[in-house]
Design a protein around this motif. Structure first.
Motif, short mmCIF file in Angstrom:
data_model
loop_
_atom_site.label_atom_id
_atom_site.label_comp_id
_atom_site.label_asym_id
_atom_site.label_seq_id
_atom_site.Cartn_x
_atom_site.Cartn_y
_atom_site.Cartn_z
N ILE A 146 60.44 9.32 26.54
CA ILE A 146 60.90 8.55 25.15
C ILE A 146 59.74 9.15 24.16
CG2 ILE A 146 60.94 6.14 24.03
CD1 ILE A 146 61.69 5.11 26.76
N GLY A 147 60.36 9.65 23.27
CA GLY A 147 59.59 10.23 22.12
C GLY A 147 59.64 9.38 20.83
N GLU A 148 59.13 9.94 19.77
CA GLU A 148 59.07 9.14 18.54
C GLU A 148 60.26 8.84 17.73
OE1 GLU A 148 57.75 13.30 17.08
OE2 GLU A 148 57.80 12.19 19.05
N ASP A 149 61.47 10.05 18.15
CA ASP A 149 62.82 9.85 17.47
C ASP A 149 63.48 8.55 18.45
OD1 ASP A 149 62.90 11.38 19.86
OD2 ASP A 149 64.27 12.69 19.04
N ASP A 150 63.20 8.58 19.66
CA ASP A 150 63.87 7.59 20.46
C ASP A 150 63.60 6.06 19.90
OD1 ASP A 150 65.30 9.16 22.35
OD2 ASP A 150 63.28 9.49 22.74
N LYS A 151 62.22 5.86 19.72
CA LYS A 151 61.75 4.71 19.17
C LYS A 151 62.19 4.34 17.70
CE LYS A 151 58.01 3.96 22.55
NZ LYS A 151 56.99 3.15 22.56
N LEU A 152 62.26 5.47 17.05
CA LEU A 152 62.57 5.02 15.68
C LEU A 152 64.13 4.52 15.87
CD1 LEU A 152 62.38 5.26 12.57
CD2 LEU A 152 63.11 7.59 12.76
N ALA A 153 65.05 5.38 16.55
CA ALA A 153 66.28 4.85 16.58
C ALA A 153 66.57 3.57 17.00
CB ALA A 153 67.04 5.77 17.78
N MET A 154 65.57 2.93 18.04
CA MET A 154 65.51 1.62 18.72
C MET A 154 65.37 0.80 17.68
SD MET A 154 63.60 2.39 22.30
CE MET A 154 64.02 3.67 23.36
N ASP A 155 64.23 1.04 16.81
CA ASP A 155 63.95 0.14 15.83
C ASP A 155 64.94 -0.17 14.80
OD1 ASP A 155 61.44 -0.18 17.37
OD2 ASP A 155 60.39 1.29 15.84
N LEU A 156 65.56 0.96 14.28
CA LEU A 156 66.50 1.06 13.32
C LEU A 156 67.98 0.14 13.79
CD1 LEU A 156 66.58 4.61 11.80
CD2 LEU A 156 65.80 2.34 10.87
#
Length: 276
Positions: A215-225
């Motif tokens: 899980i990278g920074e793009d995954d966590k950004l997508a989760m947060d959005l």
């Protein structure tokens, strides 16, 4: 300035040159700036200095490291957030130094944002091997276990994200309440409003679970959005040329001698706990 393109780079000046050309080929009438963030790499610094003058819309800065700084998603997240704060553009796009965009990438994203009024819009991508050939294997390349990778690909096929014989990946962000949602948008596919990124910055703390699941920074950004039910639109165009071989899908060779999914301090704490 309407758009700032952010590129993080370290130890890959040849690939950076390709990314620079890709951004300059954007068919865009509105002004944009390309901000290159050099992650403590004097070889890349020397490369850019030797090629000055660069195009007038290219700016770069050299980000130094402290004794505990390591390569990985946490470091990348912090540098991305720094670049967002440094920009004054309305929109921010991210192009990794080993990828490229089609000439209509930014233009199609801006058209989508203007048409929908959404602060988060994205494209699709074409997945390529490092040599540029289409990646056609029916396996998710981010899975360490081949059987798990095939199972994940089959799920994505059922969801309409991938298709046999095609390297196009139709990423998307399913809204809350969707059964078995797809939550998969690469950083290079996004065009995001700067004010949204200031409200929802990239998360920079990663743990053992994140490492195990890649899980990278793009995954966590997508989760947060998704968690905040941010409206999202897609152009439907595969305008990101995504090359395999980065830290998220290369498990045989070290991406960077300093690479760690977790910060150096976190790894040291884990070792101390193991000794106890």
């Amino acid at each position: 300035m309407l758009v700032t393109v952010v590129t993080l780079t370290r130890n890959r000046p040849r690939l950076l040159a390709r990314a620079l050309r890709s951004v300059q080929r954007q068919d865009l009438d509105t002004p944009f700036r390309h901000l290159v963030v050099i992650d403590d790499c004097h070889e890349t610094y020397a490369y850019l200095r030797s090629h000055e003058p660069l195009p007038g819309n290219v700016r770069w800065l050299l980000a130094g490291r402290g004794p505990d700084d390591v390569s990985g998603p946490g470091r990348s997240a912090r540098l991305r957030n720094m670049a967002v704060r440094a920009s004054r553009a309305q929109w921010i796009g991210f192009l990794d130094d080993d990828n490229e965009w089609e000439p209509d990438h930014l233009g199609s994203l801006l058209e989508c944002a203007g048409r929908t009024g959404h602060r988060a819009v994205h494209s699709h991508l074409r997945m390529l091997d490092a040599d540029g050939t289409p990646y056609l294997e029916p396996r998710e390349p981010w899975a360490r276990d081949p059987a798990e990778g095939r199972a994940q690909w089959a799920r994505m096929r059922a969801k309409g994200v991938v298709s046999p014989g095609s390297c196009v990946r139709r990423d998307r962000l399913d809204p809350p309440g969707t059964d078995d949602p797809v939550v998969s948008v690469d950083t290079g596919e996004w065009l995001l409003a700067r004010d949204l990124l200031l409200d929802v910055p990239f998360r920079d703390v990663y743990d053992a679970h994140d490492e195990a699941e890649s899980i990278g920074e793009d995954d966590k950004l997508a989760m947060d959005l998704r968690d905040r039910a941010e409206p999202v639109s897609c152009t439907g165009k595969a305008t990101l040329r995504y090359y395999l071989g980065g830290y998220s899908n290369n498990f045989s060779l070290p991406f960077d001698p300093t690479f760690s999914w977790r910060d150096a301090g976190d790894a040291s704490d884990q070792k101390r706990e193991a000794v106890r």
